[in-house]
Design a protein around this motif. Sequence first.
Motif, PDB file in Angstrom:
ATOM      1  N   ARG A  98      31.685 -35.390 -71.293  1.00 42.57           N
ATOM      2  CA  ARG A  98      32.743 -34.915 -70.389  1.00 42.57           C
ATOM      3  C   ARG A  98      32.163 -34.473 -69.052  1.00 42.57           C
ATOM      4  NH1 ARG A  98      34.953 -32.558 -75.144  1.00 42.57           N
ATOM      5  NH2 ARG A  98      33.937 -30.573 -74.637  1.00 42.57           N
ATOM      6  N   ALA A  99      31.037 -33.752 -69.105  1.00 37.74           N
ATOM      7  CA  ALA A  99      30.418 -33.281 -67.868  1.00 37.74           C
ATOM      8  C   ALA A  99      29.970 -34.454 -66.992  1.00 37.74           C
ATOM      9  CB  ALA A  99      29.240 -32.372 -68.187  1.00 37.74           C
ATOM     10  N   GLU A 100      29.396 -35.492 -67.621  1.00 39.31           N
ATOM     11  CA  GLU A 100      28.951 -36.664 -66.853  1.00 39.31           C
ATOM     12  C   GLU A 100      30.123 -37.365 -66.176  1.00 39.31           C
ATOM     13  OE1 GLU A 100      26.897 -39.098 -69.611  1.00 39.31           O
ATOM     14  OE2 GLU A 100      25.227 -37.682 -69.916  1.00 39.31           O
ATOM     15  N   LEU A 101      31.225 -37.528 -66.923  1.00 41.82           N
ATOM     16  CA  LEU A 101      32.381 -38.212 -66.345  1.00 41.82           C
ATOM     17  C   LEU A 101      33.047 -37.370 -65.262  1.00 41.82           C
ATOM     18  CD1 LEU A 101      33.919 -39.714 -69.617  1.00 41.82           C
ATOM     19  CD2 LEU A 101      32.788 -40.968 -67.770  1.00 41.82           C
ATOM     20  N   GLN A 102      33.113 -36.055 -65.474  1.00 46.53           N
ATOM     21  CA  GLN A 102      33.719 -35.190 -64.459  1.00 46.53           C
ATOM     22  C   GLN A 102      32.881 -35.168 -63.178  1.00 46.53           C
ATOM     23  OE1 GLN A 102      33.965 -31.577 -66.653  1.00 46.53           O
ATOM     24  NE2 GLN A 102      35.858 -32.116 -67.710  1.00 46.53           N
ATOM     25  N   THR A 112      35.493 -40.377 -60.309  1.00 47.19           N
ATOM     26  CA  THR A 112      36.068 -41.642 -59.876  1.00 47.19           C
ATOM     27  C   THR A 112      37.323 -41.935 -60.686  1.00 47.19           C
ATOM     28  OG1 THR A 112      34.738 -42.893 -61.459  1.00 47.19           O
ATOM     29  CG2 THR A 112      33.802 -42.527 -59.268  1.00 47.19           C
ATOM     30  N   ARG A 113      38.060 -42.943 -60.250  1.00 47.94           N
ATOM     31  CA  ARG A 113      39.292 -43.291 -60.955  1.00 47.94           C
ATOM     32  C   ARG A 113      38.995 -43.792 -62.365  1.00 47.94           C
ATOM     33  NH1 ARG A 113      43.399 -46.999 -57.746  1.00 47.94           N
ATOM     34  NH2 ARG A 113      43.195 -45.156 -56.390  1.00 47.94           N
ATOM     35  N   SER A 114      37.969 -44.606 -62.512  1.00 47.62           N
ATOM     36  CA  SER A 114      37.639 -45.120 -63.843  1.00 47.62           C
ATOM     37  C   SER A 114      37.140 -43.990 -64.745  1.00 47.62           C
ATOM     38  CB  SER A 114      36.576 -46.212 -63.734  1.00 47.62           C
ATOM     39  OG  SER A 114      35.383 -45.699 -63.170  1.00 47.62           O
ATOM     40  N   LEU A 119      38.116 -40.228 -69.278  1.00 50.30           N
ATOM     41  CA  LEU A 119      38.343 -38.863 -69.757  1.00 50.30           C
ATOM     42  C   LEU A 119      39.666 -38.746 -70.485  1.00 50.30           C
ATOM     43  CD1 LEU A 119      37.048 -36.673 -66.790  1.00 50.30           C
ATOM     44  CD2 LEU A 119      36.236 -36.585 -69.141  1.00 50.30           C
ATOM     45  N   ALA A 120      40.695 -39.415 -69.945  1.00 52.69           N
ATOM     46  CA  ALA A 120      42.013 -39.380 -70.594  1.00 52.69           C
ATOM     47  C   ALA A 120      41.958 -40.044 -71.965  1.00 52.69           C
ATOM     48  CB  ALA A 120      43.044 -40.063 -69.711  1.00 52.69           C
ATOM     49  N   ARG A 121      41.205 -41.138 -72.080  1.00 53.97           N
ATOM     50  CA  ARG A 121      41.101 -41.816 -73.379  1.00 53.97           C
ATOM     51  C   ARG A 121      40.328 -40.967 -74.392  1.00 53.97           C
ATOM     52  NH1 ARG A 121      40.124 -46.559 -70.254  1.00 53.97           N
ATOM     53  NH2 ARG A 121      37.881 -46.407 -70.667  1.00 53.97           N
ATOM     54  N   ARG A 122      39.383 -40.168 -73.902  1.00 51.82           N
ATOM     55  CA  ARG A 122      38.562 -39.367 -74.800  1.00 51.82           C
ATOM     56  C   ARG A 122      39.218 -38.046 -75.186  1.00 51.82           C
ATOM     57  NH1 ARG A 122      33.161 -41.086 -74.769  1.00 51.82           N
ATOM     58  NH2 ARG A 122      32.529 -39.096 -75.634  1.00 51.82           N
ATOM     59  N   SER A 123      40.321 -37.693 -74.529  1.00 55.06           N
ATOM     60  CA  SER A 123      40.961 -36.408 -74.809  1.00 55.06           C
ATOM     61  C   SER A 123      41.428 -36.349 -76.262  1.00 55.06           C
ATOM     62  CB  SER A 123      42.154 -36.202 -73.875  1.00 55.06           C
ATOM     63  OG  SER A 123      43.167 -37.139 -74.121  1.00 55.06           O
ATOM     64  N   ARG A 124      41.296 -35.178 -76.857  1.00 57.67           N
ATOM     65  CA  ARG A 124      41.702 -34.894 -78.234  1.00 57.67           C
ATOM     66  C   ARG A 124      40.826 -35.589 -79.279  1.00 57.67           C
ATOM     67  NH1 ARG A 124      46.712 -32.905 -79.329  1.00 57.67           N
ATOM     68  NH2 ARG A 124      46.831 -34.211 -81.175  1.00 57.67           N
ATOM     69  N   LYS A 125      39.818 -36.372 -78.846  1.00 58.65           N
ATOM     70  CA  LYS A 125      38.981 -37.062 -79.817  1.00 58.65           C
ATOM     71  C   LYS A 125      38.163 -36.058 -80.637  1.00 58.65           C
ATOM     72  CE  LYS A 125      35.862 -41.017 -80.172  1.00 58.65           C
ATOM     73  NZ  LYS A 125      35.102 -42.054 -79.419  1.00 58.65           N
ATOM     74  N   GLU A 126      37.615 -35.059 -79.959  1.00 57.46           N
ATOM     75  CA  GLU A 126      36.838 -34.036 -80.648  1.00 57.46           C
ATOM     76  C   GLU A 126      37.709 -33.243 -81.620  1.00 57.46           C
ATOM     77  OE1 GLU A 126      34.570 -29.933 -79.355  1.00 57.46           O
ATOM     78  OE2 GLU A 126      34.522 -31.645 -77.985  1.00 57.46           O
ATOM     79  N   GLN A 127      38.939 -32.944 -81.195  1.00 55.12           N
ATOM     80  CA  GLN A 127      39.860 -32.202 -82.064  1.00 55.12           C
ATOM     81  C   GLN A 127      40.224 -33.005 -83.302  1.00 55.12           C
ATOM     82  OE1 GLN A 127      43.487 -31.068 -80.120  1.00 55.12           O
ATOM     83  NE2 GLN A 127      44.455 -30.390 -82.011  1.00 55.12           N
TER      84      GLN A 127
END
Length: 383
Positions: free
Chosen positions: A225-229, A233-235, A240-248
């Motif tokens: 997450r830190a690397e992507l943030q 960029t738009r991609s 990040l949106a695709r990875r959301s809630r994956k950890e949960q």
Amino acid sequence: MKLVVQVKLLPSSEQAAALEATLHACNRAAEYVSRIAFDTGVKDRNGLQKLVYADVKASFGLSAQPAVRVVKKVVDAYGALATSLKRGLLGRSGSSRYRKATSSPVVFRPDAAQPFDDRCLSWQMDARTVSIWTVEGRMRGIPYTGSADQLKTLAEHRTGETDLVQRGTKWFLLATCDIPDPDVFEPVDWNGVDRGVVNLATTSDGTNYQGRRLCRYRRWQARKRAELQKKNTRSATRRLARRSRKEQRHATHLNHRISKEIVSVAQRTGRGIAVEQLDGIRERVRPRRDQRNTLSSWPFHQLGQHLAYKACRAGVPFLEVDPAHTSQRCPRCGHTERANRSDRDHFRCRRCGLAGPADVVAGVNVRDRARSAWVFVTTPVPT
């Protein structure tokens, strides 16, 4: 017992657009009703409905029954807030969290879940479709899917409201099912479960479910997450949106596996399940700065919930016991001292010399307290 069954909706693009517009309209209406409730102090259902019913229908394009459900949604939100304040879950009166929670109206996200009753949403179980009210009119024949067990439970036990939920581009229905409680058997003994961060669960039998892999997974996710943030960029935002809630979802799946195995062992051996009552532990404990993220992401409450409802479905007795000093008390002689636990992993009684893994000793103490508590619960009160 009440159980929530989740099924996935499969709407077309036009149907999905109508569902999204419906959620946004309902939540705008809920924001308006919430401000009225906050300003006037009227938070009971009948009184609030008299104040806002006509305006909600006229201003937000809602028909009669959806307007009623919006009011009920707001009343439930303020009821949940009042309960949290009463239980001290938002800190003491005067604290910053308490002031923040009480100084402004309850807010609703544009895509927050919206409850529907049977007048707004009907199920066609044979065809596996639903008919649902939207701001664009009644949408009929929207297909849904789920596992065989979910569909069977839904067809046999569905009752009450159904929540419409949007997660990204996916749509779900969360239906309440009322399942008859099986008879709880008389346990021959108890299986004590100690919950922790390093070891997610340790039973009095010595079975250990380590949390090391989950901690590594959380750290890896945090780095990604830190690397992507940092890229910004738009991609990177899309990823990040695709990875959301994956950890949960990963932690939830792990808790399901652990609780299922513990309940299965208890059912097979005719024993009950006992856990520590850890409510409010995050408010009682002040961890170091480097431990705060670990403690805040510790999924102990969800594991306890999974154990409770799976035990109820299987007819297995379930108890929560006092957690005080379970890791410092000797189960053989009863001597309690902080020095009994020299480090996180090891226990050695300073009086009688009993030694062993600290989490297993804690599980044994939980088991012993459940034995005493069950005798007290099952003993009839003299009249």
